[in-house]
Design an enzyme around this catalytic site. Structure first.
Site, PDB file in Angstrom:
ATOM      1  N   HIS A  69       4.919  -1.732   1.506  1.00 14.79           N
ATOM      2  CA  HIS A  69       4.060  -2.557   0.646  1.00 14.79           C
ATOM      3  C   HIS A  69       4.827  -3.104  -0.539  1.00 14.79           C
ATOM      4  O   HIS A  69       5.672  -2.440  -1.136  1.00 14.79           O
ATOM      5  CB  HIS A  69       2.815  -1.789   0.196  1.00 14.79           C
ATOM      6  CG  HIS A  69       3.056  -0.644  -0.736  1.00 14.79           C
ATOM      7  ND1 HIS A  69       3.023  -0.784  -2.112  1.00 14.79           N
ATOM      8  CD2 HIS A  69       3.285   0.672  -0.509  1.00 14.79           C
ATOM      9  CE1 HIS A  69       3.229   0.389  -2.675  1.00 14.79           C
ATOM     10  NE2 HIS A  69       3.401   1.301  -1.732  1.00 14.79           N
ATOM     11  N   GLU A 220      -1.727  -1.984  -0.833  1.00 16.48           N
ATOM     12  CA  GLU A 220      -1.603  -0.548  -0.565  1.00 16.48           C
ATOM     13  C   GLU A 220      -2.005   0.296  -1.768  1.00 16.48           C
ATOM     14  O   GLU A 220      -2.648   1.335  -1.613  1.00 16.48           O
ATOM     15  CB  GLU A 220      -0.169  -0.219  -0.147  1.00 16.48           C
ATOM     16  CG  GLU A 220       0.005   1.184   0.452  1.00 16.48           C
ATOM     17  CD  GLU A 220       0.204   2.280  -0.580  1.00 16.48           C
ATOM     18  OE1 GLU A 220       0.111   3.466  -0.211  1.00 16.48           O
ATOM     19  OE2 GLU A 220       0.451   1.962  -1.769  1.00 16.48           O
ATOM     20  N   GLU A 221      -1.630  -0.132  -2.970  1.00 13.54           N
ATOM     21  CA  GLU A 221      -1.892   0.680  -4.160  1.00 13.54           C
ATOM     22  C   GLU A 221      -3.378   0.839  -4.455  1.00 13.54           C
ATOM     23  O   GLU A 221      -3.765   1.719  -5.226  1.00 13.54           O
ATOM     24  CB  GLU A 221      -1.176   0.090  -5.381  1.00 13.54           C
ATOM     25  CG  GLU A 221       0.346   0.196  -5.346  1.00 13.54           C
ATOM     26  CD  GLU A 221       0.869   1.623  -5.461  1.00 13.54           C
ATOM     27  OE1 GLU A 221       0.053   2.553  -5.564  1.00 13.54           O
ATOM     28  OE2 GLU A 221       2.100   1.798  -5.438  1.00 13.54           O
TER      29      GLU A 221
END
Length: 343
Positions: A69, A220-221
């Site tokens: 990511h 993603e985070e």
């Protein structure tokens, strides 16, 4: 497999120096597209704006998905205060202490970029008697803008408004001793490792046996980066940072092989194969459990994809703070992935 270290680390530095908090990744995805074009790698965007890169192999019957990511931690302007500072809301999970007194950039919807500093609302021991113990929580943090502003109206006239993105300055450094220290090594080091594979294939120094589909995710985070993956995938390796700390075996020189995280155990056979390949290739590695961790593979599994999944990545110290890894760990991550593709 030979990986071009100079190429990988140079590209990593470029990635680290490009702001890309989750939700504000269009500029770095454009960089990914330009680099893929230089290497002659087919590029496409998914509906979320992430990148899909395809590397043909001798066998196209069982493509392997490799994900990393490019989105990072950051913040968004929650409101403009009457004093002319910015209240913030977090993007991703980090300690407020880790961003206190950090330089940042405010990215306006109109395309302007302003600089500032993230501070506690009680920033000085000479003024506030409770400055040392004042809780570092979101409601007590703000951005001091590097402009002559004293009121909310002054800030609004700059074009700054609620919902504008705030990126943290990475301060990326590659040391003579082989360290890479910066914010956002999670997960730009893994993206650079994947491009090490692409550069090796493009230059002809490595030929992939299996077809590889690379997903460069951009959410993603915040938990849903790879909730949707390309069609036809049955096997996926998430490439993401390895944790370092108490009760963990991983070091900054290692490739982390994660056996289990918050989404549960990763595929037994894939994980075992990665361990054996690391041994065969003389790659320093560590097998660890990360109970407070999730990956793109976790998102894909939780979304219901019928896949086998594994997780590896370079060992990174002080994750979600001022991170550090080594060139060795990044290069060896690429080498282990290359060995898996051709096993």
């Amino acid at each position: 497999m030979n990986v071009n270290e100079q190429y990988v680390i140079t590209f990593l530095k470029q990635l680290l120096d490009t702001p890309s908090p989750s939700g504000y990744t269009h500029h770095i995805i454009e960089m990914i597209e330009q680099e893929a074009d230089k290497l002659g790698i087919p590029f496409e965007r998914n509906a979320k704006g992430g990148a899909i890169l395809r590397l043909k192999g001798a066998d196209s019957s069982n493509p392997l998905c490799l994900s990393a990511h490019v989105d990072t931690l950051g913040a968004i302007v929650r409101s403009v205060t009457p004093r002319g500072t910015l209240a913030i809301t977090s993007v991703g999970g980090f300690m407020m202490q880790s961003i206190e007194n950090e330089y940042c950039r405010i990215h306006t919807r109109g395309g302007k970029v302003y600089t500032g500093t993230i501070m506690s609302t009680h920033p000085s021991v000479h003024v506030y008697s409770d400055a040392r113990e004042f809780p570092r929580v979101e409601k007590n943090m703000e951005v001091r803008i590097d402009e002559l502003v004293n009121s909310k109206d002054d800030v609004l006239k700059l074009g700054i408004q609620n919902g504008d993105f705030i990126s943290f300055d990475a301060r990326a450094v590659v040391t003579d001793s082989g360290f890479v220290k910066s914010r956002h090594i999670d997960d730009k080091a893994s993206v650079a490792a994947l491009f090490g594979l692409l550069e090796a294939a493009s230059s002809g120094s490595w030929k992939p046996r299996r077809e590889v589909v690379m997903l460069i995710s951009n959410y993603e985070e915040v938990g849903h980066g790879a909730a949707c993956i390309p069609e036809g995938i049955e096997e996926m390796i998430a490439v993401d940072m390895g944790c370092i700390g108490e009760d963990l075996a991983c070091k900054e020189t290692d490739v982390s092989i994660c056996a289990k995280d918050s989404s549960g155990p990763y595929d037994y056979h894939m994980t075992s194969k990665l361990i054996e390949l690391a041994k065969q290739e003389n790659i320093p590695y560590a097998v660890d459990i990360y109970p407070q961790y999730g990956s793109d593979a976790s998102a894909a599994l939780r979304a219901g994809h019928n896949i086998r999944a594994a997780l590896i990545g370079p060992g990174v110290h002080a994750s979600h703070a001022m991170e550090r890894t080594t060139k060795q760990a990044v290069i060896n991550t690429a080498r282990l992935l290359g060995a898996y593709v051709n096993a």
